[in-house]
Every structure is written in structure tokens, then in C-alpha cells.
Scaffold this motif. Structure first.
Motif, PDB file in Angstrom:
ATOM      1  N   ALA A  38      15.272 -34.432-103.006  1.00 46.34           N
ATOM      2  CA  ALA A  38      14.943 -33.387-102.042  1.00 46.34           C
ATOM      3  C   ALA A  38      14.905 -32.030-102.741  1.00 46.34           C
ATOM      4  CB  ALA A  38      15.963 -33.400-100.905  1.00 46.34           C
ATOM      5  N   LYS A  39      13.776 -31.726-103.343  1.00 48.49           N
ATOM      6  CA  LYS A  39      13.619 -30.473-104.086  1.00 48.49           C
ATOM      7  C   LYS A  39      13.575 -29.290-103.120  1.00 48.49           C
ATOM      8  CE  LYS A  39      10.946 -28.304-107.630  1.00 48.49           C
ATOM      9  NZ  LYS A  39      10.008 -28.432-108.683  1.00 48.49           N
ATOM     10  N   GLY A  40      14.262 -28.233-103.458  1.00 47.57           N
ATOM     11  CA  GLY A  40      14.292 -27.035-102.629  1.00 47.57           C
ATOM     12  C   GLY A  40      15.464 -26.974-101.670  1.00 47.57           C
ATOM     13  N   LEU A  41      16.207 -28.071-101.543  1.00 49.44           N
ATOM     14  CA  LEU A  41      17.330 -28.122-100.609  1.00 49.44           C
ATOM     15  C   LEU A  41      18.403 -27.092-100.952  1.00 49.44           C
ATOM     16  CD1 LEU A  41      18.901 -29.387 -98.270  1.00 49.44           C
ATOM     17  CD2 LEU A  41      19.689 -31.149 -99.865  1.00 49.44           C
ATOM     18  N   ALA A  42      18.753 -26.982-102.221  1.00 51.74           N
ATOM     19  CA  ALA A  42      19.808 -26.046-102.631  1.00 51.74           C
ATOM     20  C   ALA A  42      19.441 -24.615-102.271  1.00 51.74           C
ATOM     21  CB  ALA A  42      20.082 -26.175-104.129  1.00 51.74           C
TER      22      ALA A  42
ATOM     23  N   PHE B 121       3.452 -30.833 -93.847  1.00 54.99           N
ATOM     24  CA  PHE B 121       2.267 -31.598 -94.230  1.00 54.99           C
ATOM     25  C   PHE B 121       2.721 -32.992 -94.607  1.00 54.99           C
ATOM     26  CE2 PHE B 121      -0.972 -28.646 -93.682  1.00 54.99           C
ATOM     27  CZ  PHE B 121      -0.518 -27.395 -94.034  1.00 54.99           C
ATOM     28  N   VAL B 122       2.985 -33.229 -95.876  1.00 58.52           N
ATOM     29  CA  VAL B 122       3.489 -34.519 -96.302  1.00 58.52           C
ATOM     30  C   VAL B 122       5.003 -34.523 -96.182  1.00 58.52           C
ATOM     31  CG1 VAL B 122       3.671 -36.095 -98.259  1.00 58.52           C
ATOM     32  CG2 VAL B 122       1.540 -34.885 -97.826  1.00 58.52           C
ATOM     33  N   GLY B 123       5.605 -33.415 -96.403  1.00 63.89           N
ATOM     34  CA  GLY B 123       7.057 -33.299 -96.285  1.00 63.89           C
ATOM     35  C   GLY B 123       7.481 -31.925 -96.745  1.00 63.89           C
ATOM     36  N   GLY B 124       8.631 -31.491 -96.305  1.00 59.35           N
ATOM     37  CA  GLY B 124       9.139 -30.191 -96.712  1.00 59.35           C
ATOM     38  C   GLY B 124      10.310 -29.788 -95.850  1.00 59.35           C
ATOM     39  N   PHE B 125      11.087 -28.843 -96.353  1.00 60.77           N
ATOM     40  CA  PHE B 125      12.264 -28.367 -95.637  1.00 60.77           C
ATOM     41  C   PHE B 125      11.911 -27.217 -94.724  1.00 60.77           C
ATOM     42  CE2 PHE B 125      14.400 -30.395 -99.197  1.00 60.77           C
ATOM     43  CZ  PHE B 125      15.376 -31.098 -98.512  1.00 60.77           C
ATOM     44  N   GLY B 126      12.593 -27.143 -93.613  1.00 55.62           N
ATOM     45  CA  GLY B 126      12.500 -26.008 -92.706  1.00 55.62           C
ATOM     46  C   GLY B 126      13.864 -25.763 -92.107  1.00 55.62           C
ATOM     47  N   VAL B 127      14.165 -24.518 -91.783  1.00 59.15           N
ATOM     48  CA  VAL B 127      15.437 -24.177 -91.142  1.00 59.15           C
ATOM     49  C   VAL B 127      15.169 -23.068 -90.133  1.00 59.15           C
ATOM     50  CG1 VAL B 127      16.131 -22.469 -92.879  1.00 59.15           C
ATOM     51  CG2 VAL B 127      17.877 -23.620 -91.519  1.00 59.15           C
ATOM     52  N   ASN B 128      15.871 -23.108 -89.041  1.00 62.53           N
ATOM     53  CA  ASN B 128      15.861 -22.029 -88.066  1.00 62.53           C
ATOM     54  C   ASN B 128      17.254 -21.971 -87.462  1.00 62.53           C
ATOM     55  OD1 ASN B 128      15.336 -24.509 -86.544  1.00 62.53           O
ATOM     56  ND2 ASN B 128      15.091 -23.182 -84.787  1.00 62.53           N
ATOM     57  N   TYR B 129      17.563 -20.887 -86.782  1.00 60.63           N
ATOM     58  CA  TYR B 129      18.861 -20.751 -86.130  1.00 60.63           C
ATOM     59  C   TYR B 129      18.658 -20.805 -84.623  1.00 60.63           C
ATOM     60  CZ  TYR B 129      20.271 -18.901 -90.674  1.00 60.63           C
ATOM     61  OH  TYR B 129      20.507 -18.744 -92.014  1.00 60.63           O
ATOM     62  N   VAL B 130      19.547 -21.530 -83.956  1.00 63.46           N
ATOM     63  CA  VAL B 130      19.589 -21.522 -82.498  1.00 63.46           C
ATOM     64  C   VAL B 130      21.008 -21.132 -82.112  1.00 63.46           C
ATOM     65  CG1 VAL B 130      17.700 -23.156 -82.149  1.00 63.46           C
ATOM     66  CG2 VAL B 130      20.000 -24.031 -82.425  1.00 63.46           C
ATOM     67  N   GLN B 131      21.127 -20.408 -81.003  1.00 68.19           N
ATOM     68  CA  GLN B 131      22.441 -19.851 -80.664  1.00 68.19           C
ATOM     69  C   GLN B 131      22.654 -19.829 -79.167  1.00 68.19           C
ATOM     70  OE1 GLN B 131      23.186 -16.095 -82.567  1.00 68.19           O
ATOM     71  NE2 GLN B 131      25.023 -15.682 -81.393  1.00 68.19           N
ATOM     72  N   ASN B 132      23.915 -20.087 -78.782  1.00 74.04           N
ATOM     73  CA  ASN B 132      24.349 -19.927 -77.402  1.00 74.04           C
ATOM     74  C   ASN B 132      25.720 -19.289 -77.471  1.00 74.04           C
ATOM     75  OD1 ASN B 132      25.400 -20.213 -74.772  1.00 74.04           O
ATOM     76  ND2 ASN B 132      24.000 -21.908 -74.393  1.00 74.04           N
ATOM     77  N   ASP B 133      25.848 -18.108 -76.893  1.00 75.12           N
ATOM     78  CA  ASP B 133      27.073 -17.320 -76.967  1.00 75.12           C
ATOM     79  C   ASP B 133      27.388 -17.084 -78.440  1.00 75.12           C
ATOM     80  OD1 ASP B 133      29.132 -15.835 -75.837  1.00 75.12           O
ATOM     81  OD2 ASP B 133      30.470 -17.551 -75.633  1.00 75.12           O
ATOM     82  N   LYS B 134      28.569 -17.444 -78.915  1.00 78.63           N
ATOM     83  CA  LYS B 134      28.929 -17.212 -80.317  1.00 78.63           C
ATOM     84  C   LYS B 134      28.658 -18.425 -81.209  1.00 78.63           C
ATOM     85  CE  LYS B 134      32.428 -13.783 -79.274  1.00 78.63           C
ATOM     86  NZ  LYS B 134      33.817 -13.372 -79.407  1.00 78.63           N
TER      87      LYS B 134
ATOM     88  N   ARG C 264      15.681 -29.222 -91.539  1.00 84.78           N
ATOM     89  CA  ARG C 264      14.837 -30.387 -91.270  1.00 84.78           C
ATOM     90  C   ARG C 264      14.007 -30.725 -92.507  1.00 84.78           C
ATOM     91  NH1 ARG C 264      14.734 -27.442 -86.288  1.00 84.78           N
ATOM     92  NH2 ARG C 264      15.505 -28.750 -84.597  1.00 84.78           N
ATOM     93  N   PHE C 265      13.864 -32.013 -92.745  1.00 81.53           N
ATOM     94  CA  PHE C 265      13.053 -32.511 -93.853  1.00 81.53           C
ATOM     95  C   PHE C 265      12.345 -33.745 -93.348  1.00 81.53           C
ATOM     96  CE2 PHE C 265      12.671 -35.232 -97.713  1.00 81.53           C
ATOM     97  CZ  PHE C 265      11.850 -34.399 -98.461  1.00 81.53           C
ATOM     98  N   GLY C 266      11.018 -33.726 -93.384  1.00 91.21           N
ATOM     99  CA  GLY C 266      10.360 -34.883 -92.817  1.00 91.21           C
ATOM    100  C   GLY C 266       8.917 -35.039 -93.189  1.00 91.21           C
ATOM    101  N   VAL C 267       8.307 -35.959 -92.485  1.00 90.14           N
ATOM    102  CA  VAL C 267       6.916 -36.291 -92.718  1.00 90.14           C
ATOM    103  C   VAL C 267       6.129 -36.034 -91.444  1.00 90.14           C
ATOM    104  CG1 VAL C 267       7.427 -38.002 -94.477  1.00 90.14           C
ATOM    105  CG2 VAL C 267       7.282 -38.709 -92.086  1.00 90.14           C
ATOM    106  N   GLY C 268       4.834 -35.891 -91.639  1.00 87.45           N
ATOM    107  CA  GLY C 268       3.954 -35.649 -90.512  1.00 87.45           C
ATOM    108  C   GLY C 268       3.143 -34.403 -90.753  1.00 87.45           C
ATOM    109  N   TRP C 269       2.446 -33.995 -89.735  1.00 87.99           N
ATOM    110  CA  TRP C 269       1.660 -32.776 -89.812  1.00 87.99           C
ATOM    111  C   TRP C 269       1.915 -32.006 -88.542  1.00 87.99           C
ATOM    112  CZ3 TRP C 269      -2.250 -30.547 -86.890  1.00 87.99           C
ATOM    113  CH2 TRP C 269      -2.879 -29.454 -87.475  1.00 87.99           C
ATOM    114  N   ARG C 270       2.559 -30.895 -88.698  1.00 89.04           N
ATOM    115  CA  ARG C 270       2.841 -30.048 -87.548  1.00 89.04           C
ATOM    116  C   ARG C 270       2.863 -28.623 -88.041  1.00 89.04           C
ATOM    117  NH1 ARG C 270       7.531 -30.872 -82.958  1.00 89.04           N
ATOM    118  NH2 ARG C 270       6.991 -29.048 -81.730  1.00 89.04           N
ATOM    119  N   GLN C 271       2.125 -27.766 -87.374  1.00 87.44           N
ATOM    120  CA  GLN C 271       2.131 -26.371 -87.779  1.00 87.44           C
ATOM    121  C   GLN C 271       2.053 -25.470 -86.562  1.00 87.44           C
ATOM    122  OE1 GLN C 271      -1.156 -25.929 -90.425  1.00 87.44           O
ATOM    123  NE2 GLN C 271      -2.604 -25.559 -88.803  1.00 87.44           N
ATOM    124  N   GLY C 272       2.585 -24.283 -86.736  1.00 91.51           N
ATOM    125  CA  GLY C 272       2.551 -23.307 -85.672  1.00 91.51           C
ATOM    126  C   GLY C 272       3.892 -22.666 -85.441  1.00 91.51           C
ATOM    127  N   ILE C 273       3.988 -22.020 -84.305  1.00 93.88           N
ATOM    128  CA  ILE C 273       5.227 -21.363 -83.912  1.00 93.88           C
ATOM    129  C   ILE C 273       5.446 -21.611 -82.425  1.00 93.88           C
ATOM    130  CG2 ILE C 273       4.095 -19.144 -83.457  1.00 93.88           C
ATOM    131  CD1 ILE C 273       6.705 -17.839 -84.583  1.00 93.88           C
TER     132      ILE C 273
END
Length: 184
Positions: free
Chosen positions: A43-47, A139-152, A159-168
Motif C-alpha cells: 500500500a504505497k502512500g499509506l505512511a 480509478f484502479v486504486g488509491g488512498f483517500g481520507v476525510n474527517y467526519v465529526q459529531n460534537d467532539k 479508504r483504499f479500494g478499487v473501482g471508479w468513482r469521482q466527484g464531491i
């Protein structure tokens, strides 16, 4: 003289007994090792992703290892399941999540999810909605991260996976004790 000698011992004895103990946290090395084992050593890029999270949020008190699948054409859904683990605890708690999204998002993906958990007062407090904004490009695979929060409580799903998904999209992760098919 006896009072002066006894004073330091008495001061320690009268400390408040209801002080909350700070939860044990995972350090960056422990999280990196656990994530590499979970995602695989290739998993390149994880660090780099984990270093960014540690710089912004610090040491997590718990982690969730799981899997997730989702898809969207403007309106999207996601379903996942995993195991919540606190540092020092051998037993984990099975958790599920689902949620809708709305935005400029298209495609489908299947991912492994490694969630860093911050400021969770109790396990029961996890079972609620965590809103957030997510931009993704898989696309083929790659890391993504986002933050979700409720109160504190803050969750940082890596996330690391396969498929094709793009957007916001804007949406939430709704954690539950049992599997649900209704994403709301």
C-alpha cells in the motif's frame, strides 16, 4: 515539625478520586504497522496519509478496521461493517455504518476502511450520524481520507479500494449496532 513532614503525604491522599483516567492512545508507529497489516505492505502512500492525520489530529484512542461498498449518480449510498478496537483491549466490537450522499459524484467502489477514532467518550456514543464532505477520485486504486465529526468525536476514515468513482458529495456515516439497508 511533624505537621510539615506529614503534609506532603496527606496532600497525595486527599487527591480527588473521581478524576477521569486518560484513555490509552495508539502512537503513529502502532497505527502505521496495523494499517500496513490491514491494507497489505504494497500500500504505497499509506505512511504519508497517516502522517498527515497524526499532524492534524494527534493520537487516536481507537481504530475501526472494515470494508465498505458504495455508488453514486449524483445521489449516492454507502454500506460498511467493521471491528472497533481500543488500545489494550483484546476484544473488539462489531459495528455497521451506512449513509447517503448528495453532490457531483458518479461511479462505484469497494474499499477497505481503516478509521482512526478521536474523543469517543463511550462505545455507545459511536452510534450516531457523522456528517462530512468527501471528495474522491478512485480509478484502479488509491488512498483517500476525510474527517467526519459529531460534537467532539472525530473520525478519520482512510479508504483504499478499487473501482471508479469521482466527484464531491455531502453526506454522513451513520453507525449502528446492526446491519441496516435504509441508508438514512
Amino acid at each position: 515539625f511533624v505537621c510539615l513532614v506529614a503534609l506532603p503525604f496527606m496532600a497525595g491522599a486527599t487527591a480527588p478520586k473521581n478524576q477521569q483516567q486518560q484513555p490509552k492512545t495508539y502512537n503513529e508507529g502502532e497505527v502505521t504497522k496495523a494499517a500496513e497489516e490491514f491494507f497489505g505492505t504494497g500500500a504505497k502512500g499509506l505512511a504519508d496519509v497517516l502522517a498527515k492525520i497524526f499532524k492534524e489530529k494527534g493520537e487516536p484512542m481507537a481504530i475501526i478496521r472494515g470494508e465498505e461498498a458504495g455508488g453514486a449518480i449524483g445521489v449516492g449510498v454507502r454500506y460498511g461493517h467493521g471491528q472497533l478496537a481500543y488500545k489494550g483491549s483484546s476484544a473488539g466490537t462489531r459495528v455497521y455504518w451506512q449513509g447517503p450522499s448528495l453532490g457531483f459524484d458518479i461511479g462505484a467502489n469497494a474499499v477497505k476502511v481503516f478509521v482512526l477514532v478521536y474523543n469517543l467518550p463511550t462505545t455507545d456514543a459511536l452510534y450516531q450520524r457523522y456528517p462530512g464532505v468527501e471528495g474522491s477520485l478512485y480509478f484502479v486504486g488509491g488512498f483517500g481520507v476525510n474527517y467526519v465529526q459529531n460534537d467532539k468525536t472525530v473520525l478519520a476514515p482512510v479508504r483504499f479500494g478499487v473501482g471508479w468513482r469521482q466527484g464531491i458529495g455531502v453526506g454522513y456515516m451513520h453507525f449502528t449496532r446492526k446491519k441496516r439497508y435504509n441508508p438514512f
